[in-house]
Write an enzyme that holds these catalytic residues in place. Structure first.
Site, PDB file in Angstrom:
ATOM      1  N   VAL A   1      33.512  73.847  67.068  1.00  0.00           N
ATOM      2  CA  VAL A   1      32.286  74.273  66.400  1.00  0.00           C
ATOM      3  C   VAL A   1      31.150  73.992  67.366  1.00  0.00           C
ATOM      4  CG1 VAL A   1      30.758  73.926  64.429  1.00  0.00           C
ATOM      5  CG2 VAL A   1      33.244  73.771  64.123  1.00  0.00           C
ATOM      6  N   CYS A   2      30.495  75.041  67.814  1.00  0.00           N
ATOM      7  CA  CYS A   2      29.446  74.940  68.814  1.00  0.00           C
ATOM      8  C   CYS A   2      28.094  74.823  68.097  1.00  0.00           C
ATOM      9  CB  CYS A   2      29.501  76.175  69.709  1.00  0.00           C
ATOM     10  SG  CYS A   2      28.564  75.989  71.224  1.00  0.00           S
ATOM     11  N   LEU A   3      27.534  73.615  68.131  1.00  0.00           N
ATOM     12  CA  LEU A   3      26.284  73.338  67.411  1.00  0.00           C
ATOM     13  C   LEU A   3      25.587  72.186  68.109  1.00  0.00           C
ATOM     14  CD1 LEU A   3      24.959  74.364  64.701  1.00  0.00           C
ATOM     15  CD2 LEU A   3      26.104  72.448  63.594  1.00  0.00           C
TER      16      LEU A   3
END
Length: 189
Positions: free
Chosen positions: A116-118
């Site tokens: 999850v790219c955050l």
């Protein structure tokens, strides 16, 4: 899903999520248990519509999250499952989040391998301090609201690095519509 509690604790549950088998909270100490329970209280009282969380009595470091795709997005009514693990030094570090992808990449921020790219999670560079994890103010609830609102959004095409420059252009609009079509089809799949 109205008959289900948005936050529940399972006892004696079959722990088969992504982080099962990792070091558990019994090795973390009593201070960790208090921190985890504080996060549970925040979740119990603050989850937005469409977000459901299960905690585990035996593993207070693990959470299983179900997010229903928000209305007006290419993800509307699709189900998204995430496994979270609080690290031993939480909240000094953000939780680890794994997306159950079923081998599809339906969003620039959600990878086939579960990443999850955050920026809040430290998996992407934030431009402002408010986008980064802050041990004094950041919470698991903030992470989940960010995924629901900023990742599963109306125009995910612009979440891809560099594509936000096309916002408002006819070329960007065309690509955003095409991306939404693909995202919707993969969500239905």
């Amino acid at each position: 899903l109205a008959e289900f509690d948005q936050f529940s604790i399972e006892e004696g549950a079959d722990l088969s999520g992504h982080y099962y088998g990792e070091q558990g909270p019994s090795e973390y100490g009593h201070a960790f248990a208090r921190v985890a329970q504080k996060q549970w209280r925040l979740l119990r009282g603050g989850l937005p519509d469409g977000v459901y969380v299960v905690g585990f009595a035996e593993r207070s470091d693990l959470l299983r999250v179900l997010i229903i795709g928000p209305p007006g997005t290419p993800y509307q009514d699709a189900l998204f499952v995430f496994d979270l693990q609080l690290p031993p030094d939480f909240p000094q570090q953000p939780p680890s989040v794994h997306y159950i992808s079923h081998g599809e990449r339906i969003n620039p921020n959600l990878y086939e391998n579960g990443k999850v790219c955050l920026s809040l999670l430290g998996t992407w560079t934030g431009r402002q301090s408010c986008e980064l994890w802050n041990p004094q103010t950041s919470t698991v609830l903030q992470v989940l609201v960010s995924i629901q609102a900023l990742v599963l959004c109306e125009q995910p095409y612009y979440n891809e690095a560099g594509y936000e420059k096309q916002l408002g252009s006819s070329e960007g609009g065309y690509h955003a519509r095409r991306y939404n079509e693909g995202a919707m089809l993969l969500s239905l799949k």
